[in-house]
Design a protein around this motif. Structure first.
Motif, PDB file in Angstrom:
ATOM      1  N   PHE A  99       3.334   2.685  -8.780  1.00 34.89           N
ATOM      2  CA  PHE A  99       3.004   3.438  -7.568  1.00 34.89           C
ATOM      3  C   PHE A  99       3.057   2.500  -6.368  1.00 34.89           C
ATOM      4  O   PHE A  99       2.503   1.407  -6.412  1.00 34.89           O
ATOM      5  N   ASP A 100       3.693   2.946  -5.301  1.00 33.88           N
ATOM      6  CA  ASP A 100       3.777   2.173  -4.068  1.00 33.88           C
ATOM      7  C   ASP A 100       3.291   3.046  -2.918  1.00 33.88           C
ATOM      8  O   ASP A 100       3.669   4.227  -2.824  1.00 33.88           O
ATOM      9  N   GLY A 101       2.439   2.500  -2.075  1.00 37.24           N
ATOM     10  CA  GLY A 101       1.953   3.236  -0.919  1.00 37.24           C
ATOM     11  C   GLY A 101       0.712   4.066  -1.181  1.00 37.24           C
ATOM     12  O   GLY A 101       0.335   4.902  -0.363  1.00 37.24           O
ATOM     13  N   VAL A 102       0.073   3.832  -2.324  1.00 37.73           N
ATOM     14  CA  VAL A 102      -1.138   4.580  -2.661  1.00 37.73           C
ATOM     15  C   VAL A 102      -2.050   3.701  -3.521  1.00 37.73           C
ATOM     16  O   VAL A 102      -1.567   2.908  -4.322  1.00 37.73           O
ATOM     17  N   ARG A 157      -4.066   3.960  -6.383  1.00 37.46           N
ATOM     18  CA  ARG A 157      -4.343   4.859  -7.503  1.00 37.46           C
ATOM     19  C   ARG A 157      -5.710   4.590  -8.131  1.00 37.46           C
ATOM     20  O   ARG A 157      -6.331   5.512  -8.648  1.00 37.46           O
ATOM     21  N   VAL A 158      -6.193   3.356  -8.095  1.00 35.54           N
ATOM     22  CA  VAL A 158      -7.503   3.059  -8.667  1.00 35.54           C
ATOM     23  C   VAL A 158      -8.570   3.805  -7.875  1.00 35.54           C
ATOM     24  O   VAL A 158      -9.416   4.500  -8.440  1.00 35.54           O
ATOM     25  N   ALA A 159      -8.529   3.698  -6.545  1.00 31.12           N
ATOM     26  CA  ALA A 159      -9.492   4.410  -5.704  1.00 31.12           C
ATOM     27  C   ALA A 159      -9.326   5.919  -5.841  1.00 31.12           C
ATOM     28  O   ALA A 159     -10.305   6.664  -5.856  1.00 31.12           O
ATOM     29  N   GLU A 160      -8.091   6.374  -5.962  1.00 33.52           N
ATOM     30  CA  GLU A 160      -7.822   7.813  -6.116  1.00 33.52           C
ATOM     31  C   GLU A 160      -8.483   8.381  -7.366  1.00 33.52           C
ATOM     32  O   GLU A 160      -9.051   9.460  -7.335  1.00 33.52           O
ATOM     33  N   GLU A 161      -8.374   7.660  -8.472  1.00 38.40           N
ATOM     34  CA  GLU A 161      -8.945   8.151  -9.729  1.00 38.40           C
ATOM     35  C   GLU A 161     -10.461   8.283  -9.624  1.00 38.40           C
ATOM     36  O   GLU A 161     -11.043   9.244 -10.102  1.00 38.40           O
ATOM     37  N   GLU A 183      -2.155  -4.560  -2.409  1.00 35.14           N
ATOM     38  CA  GLU A 183      -2.604  -3.538  -1.460  1.00 35.14           C
ATOM     39  C   GLU A 183      -1.653  -2.345  -1.518  1.00 35.14           C
ATOM     40  O   GLU A 183      -0.441  -2.505  -1.339  1.00 35.14           O
ATOM     41  N   GLN A 184      -2.191  -1.185  -1.854  1.00 35.68           N
ATOM     42  CA  GLN A 184      -1.416   0.055  -1.926  1.00 35.68           C
ATOM     43  C   GLN A 184      -0.311   0.037  -2.993  1.00 35.68           C
ATOM     44  O   GLN A 184       0.696   0.730  -2.873  1.00 35.68           O
ATOM     45  N   GLN A 185      -0.500  -0.758  -4.047  1.00 35.76           N
ATOM     46  CA  GLN A 185       0.436  -0.775  -5.168  1.00 35.76           C
ATOM     47  C   GLN A 185      -0.340  -0.821  -6.477  1.00 35.76           C
ATOM     48  O   GLN A 185      -1.283  -1.602  -6.613  1.00 35.76           O
ATOM     49  N   SER A 186       0.075   0.016  -7.420  1.00 31.26           N
ATOM     50  CA  SER A 186      -0.604   0.092  -8.709  1.00 31.26           C
ATOM     51  C   SER A 186       0.414   0.277  -9.821  1.00 31.26           C
ATOM     52  O   SER A 186       1.536   0.728  -9.597  1.00 31.26           O
ATOM     53  N   VAL A 187      -0.017  -0.055 -11.013  1.00 29.00           N
ATOM     54  CA  VAL A 187       0.768   0.193 -12.210  1.00 29.00           C
ATOM     55  C   VAL A 187      -0.126   0.973 -13.178  1.00 29.00           C
ATOM     56  O   VAL A 187      -1.325   0.716 -13.264  1.00 29.00           O
ATOM     57  N   GLN A 188       0.465   1.944 -13.859  1.00 25.23           N
ATOM     58  CA  GLN A 188      -0.284   2.758 -14.815  1.00 25.23           C
ATOM     59  C   GLN A 188       0.405   2.698 -16.170  1.00 25.23           C
ATOM     60  O   GLN A 188       1.603   2.971 -16.279  1.00 25.23           O
TER      61      GLN A 188
END
Length: 92
Positions: A5-8, A10-14, A56-61
């Protein structure tokens, strides 16, 4: 399944979506903030997702599903191992 994920964040979103997951736990993967989540109660046996903030604003799931469900298979531990491997490769 592996998703980048780029630009979001995802940890905070969850964590910002109460009730989305039956199982949700804060974690750390290679020093990075992470979340372990499942649509099942603890302990998950059929599927587990590990989301790691890598920048910052990048995640891997890393998401792992087992069919049929096997209560002896450590689905979250295996998903976390995949996430750790990916984060380690990104850092190198």
């Amino acid at each position: 399944m592996l998703t980048l994920f780029d630009g979001v964040d995802r940890v905070a979103e969850e964590f910002g979506q109460p009730g989305r997951w039956l199982y949700l736990a804060a974690a750390e993967v290679r020093g990075q903030p992470a979340v372990v989540a499942s649509h099942e109660n603890n302990p998950p046996v059929a599927g587990c997702s590990v989301v790691v903030r890598v920048a910052e604003q990048q995640s891997v799931q890393a998401e792992l599903s087992v069919d049929p469900a096997d209560p002896t298979f450590p689905v979250c531990a295996k998903a976390r191992m995949v996430a750790e491997s990916v984060v380690g490769r990104l850092a190198s």
